[in-house]
Motif scaffolding. Structure first.
Motif, PDB file in Angstrom:
ATOM      1  N   TRP A 149     -11.882   0.246  12.032  1.00 48.48           N
ATOM      2  CA  TRP A 149     -12.362  -0.570  10.913  1.00 48.48           C
ATOM      3  C   TRP A 149     -13.337   0.210  10.033  1.00 48.48           C
ATOM      4  N   LEU A 150     -14.175   1.081  10.639  1.00 42.41           N
ATOM      5  CA  LEU A 150     -15.082   1.902   9.828  1.00 42.41           C
ATOM      6  C   LEU A 150     -14.305   2.834   8.915  1.00 42.41           C
ATOM      7  N   GLN A 151     -13.221   3.376   9.413  1.00 39.11           N
ATOM      8  CA  GLN A 151     -12.390   4.242   8.579  1.00 39.11           C
ATOM      9  C   GLN A 151     -11.850   3.452   7.386  1.00 39.11           C
ATOM     10  N   PHE A 152     -11.435   2.223   7.642  1.00 41.22           N
ATOM     11  CA  PHE A 152     -10.991   1.357   6.555  1.00 41.22           C
ATOM     12  C   PHE A 152     -12.117   1.155   5.540  1.00 41.22           C
ATOM     13  N   GLU A 153     -13.315   0.874   6.036  1.00 43.36           N
ATOM     14  CA  GLU A 153     -14.441   0.648   5.129  1.00 43.36           C
ATOM     15  C   GLU A 153     -14.732   1.876   4.278  1.00 43.36           C
ATOM     16  N   ARG A 154     -14.663   3.048   4.886  1.00 47.29           N
ATOM     17  CA  ARG A 154     -14.951   4.284   4.146  1.00 47.29           C
ATOM     18  C   ARG A 154     -13.907   4.558   3.068  1.00 47.29           C
ATOM     19  N   GLU A 155     -12.645   4.326   3.388  1.00 48.70           N
ATOM     20  CA  GLU A 155     -11.576   4.743   2.502  1.00 48.70           C
ATOM     21  C   GLU A 155     -11.030   3.647   1.603  1.00 48.70           C
ATOM     22  N   ALA A 156     -10.925   2.433   2.098  1.00 47.07           N
ATOM     23  CA  ALA A 156     -10.244   1.391   1.345  1.00 47.07           C
ATOM     24  C   ALA A 156     -11.180   0.418   0.649  1.00 47.07           C
ATOM     25  N   LEU A 157     -12.346   0.201   1.204  1.00 50.31           N
ATOM     26  CA  LEU A 157     -13.233  -0.803   0.639  1.00 50.31           C
ATOM     27  C   LEU A 157     -13.626  -0.520  -0.814  1.00 50.31           C
ATOM     28  N   PRO A 158     -13.959   0.716  -1.186  1.00 53.72           N
ATOM     29  CA  PRO A 158     -14.284   0.946  -2.601  1.00 53.72           C
ATOM     30  C   PRO A 158     -13.138   0.565  -3.539  1.00 53.72           C
ATOM     31  N   GLU A 159     -11.916   0.918  -3.166  1.00 53.99           N
ATOM     32  CA  GLU A 159     -10.751   0.570  -3.985  1.00 53.99           C
ATOM     33  C   GLU A 159     -10.526  -0.938  -3.989  1.00 53.99           C
ATOM     34  N   ALA A 160     -10.728  -1.571  -2.853  1.00 59.61           N
ATOM     35  CA  ALA A 160     -10.559  -3.022  -2.762  1.00 59.61           C
ATOM     36  C   ALA A 160     -11.556  -3.742  -3.660  1.00 59.61           C
ATOM     37  N   ARG A 161     -12.775  -3.237  -3.726  1.00 58.05           N
ATOM     38  CA  ARG A 161     -13.787  -3.859  -4.599  1.00 58.05           C
ATOM     39  C   ARG A 161     -13.366  -3.789  -6.057  1.00 58.05           C
ATOM     40  N   ILE A 162     -12.812  -2.664  -6.469  1.00 54.22           N
ATOM     41  CA  ILE A 162     -12.347  -2.503  -7.846  1.00 54.22           C
ATOM     42  C   ILE A 162     -11.223  -3.493  -8.134  1.00 54.22           C
ATOM     43  N   LYS A 163     -10.252  -3.586  -7.234  1.00 57.00           N
ATOM     44  CA  LYS A 163      -9.136  -4.516  -7.419  1.00 57.00           C
ATOM     45  C   LYS A 163      -9.621  -5.957  -7.428  1.00 57.00           C
ATOM     46  N   TRP A 164     -10.567  -6.268  -6.574  1.00 57.26           N
ATOM     47  CA  TRP A 164     -11.125  -7.620  -6.520  1.00 57.26           C
ATOM     48  C   TRP A 164     -11.786  -7.977  -7.846  1.00 57.26           C
ATOM     49  N   LYS A 165     -12.563  -7.044  -8.391  1.00 57.65           N
ATOM     50  CA  LYS A 165     -13.235  -7.292  -9.668  1.00 57.65           C
ATOM     51  C   LYS A 165     -12.210  -7.476 -10.775  1.00 57.65           C
ATOM     52  N   GLU A 166     -11.191  -6.622 -10.804  1.00 62.45           N
ATOM     53  CA  GLU A 166     -10.132  -6.764 -11.820  1.00 62.45           C
ATOM     54  C   GLU A 166      -9.461  -8.129 -11.724  1.00 62.45           C
ATOM     55  N   MET A 167      -9.199  -8.569 -10.504  1.00 66.46           N
ATOM     56  CA  MET A 167      -8.553  -9.862 -10.298  1.00 66.46           C
ATOM     57  C   MET A 167      -9.447 -10.980 -10.814  1.00 66.46           C
ATOM     58  N   LYS A 168     -10.723 -10.903 -10.512  1.00 69.37           N
ATOM     59  CA  LYS A 168     -11.659 -11.941 -10.946  1.00 69.37           C
ATOM     60  C   LYS A 168     -11.826 -11.925 -12.463  1.00 69.37           C
TER      61      LYS A 168
END
Length: 92
Positions: free
Chosen positions: A70-89
């Protein structure tokens, strides 16, 4: 917008990297975990959802812990997920 494929692909990628670092095939990981080789392949490709107990079995077989996956996910995917989340909102 669905963020699930993003998390699945990053977690699957990390599982593949850990498996290959041990010199294991998907078949070997399958035998060690009791998870079918096809299912492992689909996890590594980000095509499958998975339960926490599955991650536990894989982590134990790969000499790691679920939190490292899960930490690996946080390091690699979370920044991109935040960008996509903001775009969606922003589109709402």
């Amino acid at each position: 917008m669905n963020l699930q494929p993003l998390s699945n692909s990053k977690i699957g990628e990390y599982i593949r990297i850990r498996r290959e670092a041990k010199g294991w095939s998907q078949d070997k990981l399958s035998k060690e975990t009791g998870i079918t080789q096809q299912y492992i392949s689909e996890i590594e490709l980000g095509k499958r959802n998975f339960a926490n107990d599955l991650i536990l079995h894989i982590a134990l077989a790969l000499d790691t812990v679920p939190s490292e996956i899960w930490l690996q996910f946080e390091r690699e995917a979370l920044p991109e997920a935040r960008i996509k989340w903001k775009e969606m909102k922003d589109q709402e």
